[in-house]
Design a protein around this motif. Structure first.
Motif, PDB file in Angstrom:
ATOM      1  N   SER A  43      14.826  -0.641  35.290  1.00 57.55           N
ATOM      2  CA  SER A  43      16.231  -1.047  35.309  1.00 57.55           C
ATOM      3  C   SER A  43      17.040  -0.325  34.231  1.00 57.55           C
ATOM      4  O   SER A  43      18.219  -0.053  34.424  1.00 57.55           O
ATOM      5  CB  SER A  43      16.364  -2.562  35.142  1.00 57.55           C
TER       6      SER A  43
ATOM      7  N   VAL B  56      22.928  -6.139  39.666  1.00 57.82           N
ATOM      8  CA  VAL B  56      22.358  -4.896  40.186  1.00 57.82           C
ATOM      9  C   VAL B  56      22.220  -5.025  41.694  1.00 57.82           C
ATOM     10  O   VAL B  56      21.573  -5.945  42.188  1.00 57.82           O
ATOM     11  CB  VAL B  56      20.977  -4.592  39.553  1.00 57.82           C
TER      12      VAL B  56
ATOM     13  N   ALA C 231      13.760  -7.812  38.241  1.00 58.25           N
ATOM     14  CA  ALA C 231      13.586  -6.381  38.006  1.00 58.25           C
ATOM     15  C   ALA C 231      12.351  -6.115  37.152  1.00 58.25           C
ATOM     16  O   ALA C 231      11.849  -7.003  36.456  1.00 58.25           O
ATOM     17  CB  ALA C 231      14.820  -5.818  37.305  1.00 58.25           C
TER      18      ALA C 231
ATOM     19  N   HIS D 254      11.018  -4.030  42.142  1.00 53.95           N
ATOM     20  CA  HIS D 254      12.265  -4.755  41.904  1.00 53.95           C
ATOM     21  C   HIS D 254      12.452  -5.639  43.138  1.00 53.95           C
ATOM     22  O   HIS D 254      12.519  -5.131  44.265  1.00 53.95           O
ATOM     23  CB  HIS D 254      13.450  -3.796  41.763  1.00 53.95           C
TER      24      HIS D 254
END
Length: 162
Positions: free
Chosen positions: A106, A131, A141, A151
């Motif tokens: 991430s 995200v 994540a 993820h």
């Protein structure tokens, strides 16, 4: 048909990255997903698509893994149709659209970046409201595995048609 294939790919992706292990990350993407308990559909799809050995391979891979709930949100009958042997190519296309070569954490992401998937299509990362990967939200994540990272996403993403 295309949507069904994408669902299976998403499920396989979700299955691949549910459980994180400290230190050695002793389990690969598939074993991590299988052990998580929330990626049964994804694991079934990866198996039906013949992608188990690939996702157990050296990698590294980044998998955007849809949960069982993400697959369940698809139109009724989609997953069942994609899992049929005659739809294997579509299933492979959808599942590989959830996989990016390399290990992308991430912290490596930037707003509006694109990444080319194993399927060949591009996905877009949006950081404006959490995200997002295309239309899916990343709910968990950086689940590290022995051969990459998972993820977890809340929807199955489908490759562009055309």
């Amino acid at each position: 048909m295309f949507r069904r294939t994408m669902i299976a790919l998403t499920a396989a992706t979700a299955l691949a990255g549910t459980t994180a292990f400290a230190d050695g990350h002793s389990k690969d993407i598939v074993d991590t997903a299988a052990g998580a308990g929330t990626f049964e559909t994804l694991v079934a799809a990866v198996t039906a698509a013949g992608l188990v050995d690939t996702l157990k391979g050296e990698g590294p891979f980044t998998v955007f893994a849809p949960t069982d709930e993400a697959f369940a949100a698809l139109p009724e009958g989609t997953v069942e149709t994609l899992l049929k042997p005659e739809n294997k190519d579509q299933l492979v296309s959808i599942l590989t659209y959830h996989v990016v070569p390399g290990k992308v954490m991430s912290t490596d992401l930037s707003d509006d970046m694109t990444a080319t998937t194993v399927q060949g299509g591009d996905i877009t990362i949006d950081l404006d409201n959490g995200v997002m990967v295309n239309e899916a939200t990343v709910t968990t994540a950086d689940i590290e595995t022995s051969n990459g990272v998972i993820h977890v996403i809340d929807a199955v993403i489908l490759p562009p048609q055309g």
